[in-house]
Design a protein around this motif. Structure first.
Motif, PDB file in Angstrom:
ATOM      1  N   PHE A  47     -28.685  14.555  21.731  1.00 16.67           N
ATOM      2  CA  PHE A  47     -27.489  15.110  22.368  1.00 16.67           C
ATOM      3  C   PHE A  47     -27.709  15.307  23.867  1.00 16.67           C
ATOM      4  O   PHE A  47     -26.820  15.050  24.683  1.00 16.67           O
ATOM      5  N   ASN A  48     -28.889  15.770  24.234  1.00 15.27           N
ATOM      6  CA  ASN A  48     -29.169  16.075  25.635  1.00 15.27           C
ATOM      7  C   ASN A  48     -29.299  14.835  26.505  1.00 15.27           C
ATOM      8  O   ASN A  48     -29.325  14.945  27.735  1.00 15.27           O
ATOM      9  N   ASP A  49     -29.357  13.671  25.899  1.00 14.25           N
ATOM     10  CA  ASP A  49     -29.380  12.412  26.655  1.00 14.25           C
ATOM     11  C   ASP A  49     -27.982  11.860  26.905  1.00 14.25           C
ATOM     12  O   ASP A  49     -27.832  10.830  27.584  1.00 14.25           O
ATOM     13  N   LEU A  50     -26.941  12.512  26.352  1.00 14.96           N
ATOM     14  CA  LEU A  50     -25.583  12.002  26.458  1.00 14.96           C
ATOM     15  C   LEU A  50     -24.834  12.601  27.646  1.00 14.96           C
ATOM     16  O   LEU A  50     -25.094  13.741  28.060  1.00 14.96           O
ATOM     17  N   ASP A  51     -23.871  11.837  28.162  1.00 12.48           N
ATOM     18  CA  ASP A  51     -23.025  12.300  29.262  1.00 12.48           C
ATOM     19  C   ASP A  51     -21.870  13.136  28.707  1.00 12.48           C
ATOM     20  O   ASP A  51     -20.700  12.727  28.723  1.00 12.48           O
ATOM     21  N   ILE A  52     -22.191  14.306  28.196  1.00 15.07           N
ATOM     22  CA  ILE A  52     -21.186  15.215  27.633  1.00 15.07           C
ATOM     23  C   ILE A  52     -21.500  16.643  28.049  1.00 15.07           C
ATOM     24  O   ILE A  52     -22.623  16.958  28.461  1.00 15.07           O
ATOM     25  N   CYS A  53     -20.478  17.494  27.954  1.00 15.87           N
ATOM     26  CA  CYS A  53     -20.676  18.945  27.985  1.00 15.87           C
ATOM     27  C   CYS A  53     -20.389  19.436  26.569  1.00 15.87           C
ATOM     28  O   CYS A  53     -19.251  19.751  26.226  1.00 15.87           O
ATOM     29  N   GLY A  54     -21.394  19.438  25.740  1.00 18.62           N
ATOM     30  CA  GLY A  54     -21.227  19.798  24.339  1.00 18.62           C
ATOM     31  C   GLY A  54     -21.606  21.243  24.089  1.00 18.62           C
ATOM     32  O   GLY A  54     -22.545  21.761  24.692  1.00 18.62           O
ATOM     33  N   ARG A  55     -20.882  21.884  23.200  1.00 19.68           N
ATOM     34  CA  ARG A  55     -21.181  23.261  22.806  1.00 19.68           C
ATOM     35  C   ARG A  55     -21.287  23.330  21.298  1.00 19.68           C
ATOM     36  O   ARG A  55     -20.385  22.904  20.572  1.00 19.68           O
ATOM     37  N   ILE A  56     -22.401  23.864  20.797  1.00 20.80           N
ATOM     38  CA  ILE A  56     -22.607  24.001  19.357  1.00 20.80           C
ATOM     39  C   ILE A  56     -21.764  25.166  18.825  1.00 20.80           C
ATOM     40  O   ILE A  56     -21.904  26.306  19.282  1.00 20.80           O
ATOM     41  N   VAL A  57     -20.869  24.869  17.893  1.00 26.55           N
ATOM     42  CA  VAL A  57     -20.083  25.927  17.246  1.00 26.55           C
ATOM     43  C   VAL A  57     -20.509  26.127  15.792  1.00 26.55           C
ATOM     44  O   VAL A  57     -20.289  27.196  15.218  1.00 26.55           O
ATOM     45  N   ILE A  58     -21.089  25.111  15.203  1.00 24.67           N
ATOM     46  CA  ILE A  58     -21.716  25.205  13.884  1.00 24.67           C
ATOM     47  C   ILE A  58     -23.097  24.589  14.036  1.00 24.67           C
ATOM     48  O   ILE A  58     -23.223  23.428  14.423  1.00 24.67           O
ATOM     49  N   GLY A  59     -24.136  25.357  13.760  1.00 26.90           N
ATOM     50  CA  GLY A  59     -25.477  24.829  13.970  1.00 26.90           C
ATOM     51  C   GLY A  59     -26.499  25.491  13.072  1.00 26.90           C
ATOM     52  O   GLY A  59     -26.221  25.836  11.920  1.00 26.90           O
ATOM     53  N   GLU A  60     -27.654  25.722  13.638  1.00 24.03           N
ATOM     54  CA  GLU A  60     -28.774  26.245  12.868  1.00 24.03           C
ATOM     55  C   GLU A  60     -28.785  27.767  12.762  1.00 24.03           C
ATOM     56  O   GLU A  60     -29.671  28.329  12.131  1.00 24.03           O
ATOM     57  N   GLY A  61     -27.821  28.431  13.389  1.00 26.44           N
ATOM     58  CA  GLY A  61     -27.758  29.880  13.300  1.00 26.44           C
ATOM     59  C   GLY A  61     -27.599  30.504  14.668  1.00 26.44           C
ATOM     60  O   GLY A  61     -27.332  29.820  15.664  1.00 26.44           O
ATOM     61  N   GLU A  62     -27.753  31.825  14.737  1.00 26.46           N
ATOM     62  CA  GLU A  62     -27.637  32.541  16.005  1.00 26.46           C
ATOM     63  C   GLU A  62     -28.858  32.266  16.878  1.00 26.46           C
ATOM     64  O   GLU A  62     -29.909  31.840  16.411  1.00 26.46           O
ATOM     65  N   ARG A  63     -28.706  32.541  18.169  1.00 21.78           N
ATOM     66  CA  ARG A  63     -29.768  32.238  19.119  1.00 21.78           C
ATOM     67  C   ARG A  63     -31.076  32.937  18.762  1.00 21.78           C
ATOM     68  O   ARG A  63     -32.157  32.374  18.948  1.00 21.78           O
TER      69      ARG A  63
END
Length: 323
Positions: free
Chosen positions: A44-60
């Motif tokens: 994901f970090n190699d892509l030209d996007i501003c992505g935000r995780i809304v469903i993922g591995e849990g809280e920070r």
């Protein structure tokens, strides 16, 4: 969503699947999940996007990467991203069918933040729109699916997670005369499979993770399937209800029926799943002579299509042996 962006998401899912496939049958679900998560985040970090995780591995404070709210990418199109880097960690660890890497994307602000609690779910293919519902009895839903698909009730196949909490549901479905496909894990697969030709699954019923509900709903909305959910805070032991009510910003009734348009508030959504182990929907990762083959299913709202993509990641020498 632009085809080039879909290919980006396809590549992310493929890379995670290849990484986790190294752990198939090794009995270490933590290592399998870690391999998928680390690889997916890097991709994901190699892509030209501003992505935000809304469903993922849990809280920070629980997850070092792909945590809810994490920003990903080099900059560009603003997207909500929902992931399960390895759906079915046990399935992968013990070499069982239907382990997947999954990615759902939609424009920023359109995917519901789903708490890490349970959700009652019903899912079916596009033909069943308007004929099944989460508030209907199992027998009523089974009969409606049979009528709509032109089948006898005895030929309807209902997918249900094999859990003690589903004993009454299983009994009710069998009493209605339908067949049941019990699965050990992986209810994203169970819900999505209802809309994918050739899986043999007609209806999904039961409770599973709410985050997985959003993932499945994204795919089903992309191709016009059916999905409804209801949060089950009564099954939660971790105080998730209080936090959810405090943090939820979407204008939805957390005690009511959650429709597809509440969970995914955009018609420009897409879902990708890549097989890690073999399953009814897609084949797992295979290796031969220095090459790797992956198979993905891609559901795209832009043209209401389901595409199966088999990719040979060619090594330096040799030909791959396709399944």
């Amino acid at each position: 969503m632009h085809p080039a962006r879909l290919l980006d998401m396809l590549a992310v899912a493929e890379k995670a699947a290849i990484a986790s496939a190294n752990w198939i049958g090794r009995g270490d679900k933590t290592a399998a999940d870690q391999a998928a998560t680390t690889t997916m985040r890097d991709a994901f970090n190699d892509l030209d996007i501003c992505g935000r995780i809304v469903i993922g591995e849990g809280e920070r404070d629980e997850a070092p990467m792909l945590f809810i709210g994490e920003e990903l990418g080099l900059g560009g199109e603003e997207l909500d991203i929902a992931v399960d880097p390895l759906e079915g960690t046990n399935l992968c660890a013990f070499g069982k069918p239907n382990a997947l890497t999954t990615v759902a994307v939609a424009p920023r602000g359109t995917l519901l933040y789903a708490p890490d609690t349970y959700m009652d779910k019903i899912a079916a293919g596009p033909a069943c729109t308007g004929v099944v519902g989460i508030d209907k009895a199992p027998a009523e839903n089974v009969a409606a699916v049979a009528r709509t698909l032109g089948k006898s009730v005895e030929d309807v196949v209902v997918c249900i997670l094999d859990r003690p909490r589903h004993q009454d549901l299983i009994a009710a479905v069998r009493a209605a005369g339908a067949r049941i496909r019990l699965i050990d894990d992986g209810d994203v697969f169970g819900a999505i499979a209802t809309a994918v030709p050739g899986t043999g699954i007609d209806l999904y019923l039961g409770s599973g993770g709410a985050p997985e509900g959003v993932l499945a709903c994204t795919g089903l909305k992309a191709i016009g399937g059916v999905f409804e959910g209801r949060l089950r805070f009564d099954l939660d032991e971790d105080g998730e209800e209080k936090r959810c009510r405090a943090e939820q910003t979407a204008e939805v009734d957390l005690d009511g029926v959650l429709t597809m348009d509440m969970l995914v508030r955009s018609d420009d959504a897409a879902f990708v799943a890549c097989g890690v182990t073999d399953g009814e929907m897609v084949s797992g990762v295979t290796r031969a002579d220095g090459s790797i083959v992956t198979e993905c299913v891609l559901m795209n709202a832009a043209d209401r299509t389901v595409r199966f993509v088999k990719t040979c990641h060619r090594g330096e020498t040799g030909a791959v042996r396709f399944r």
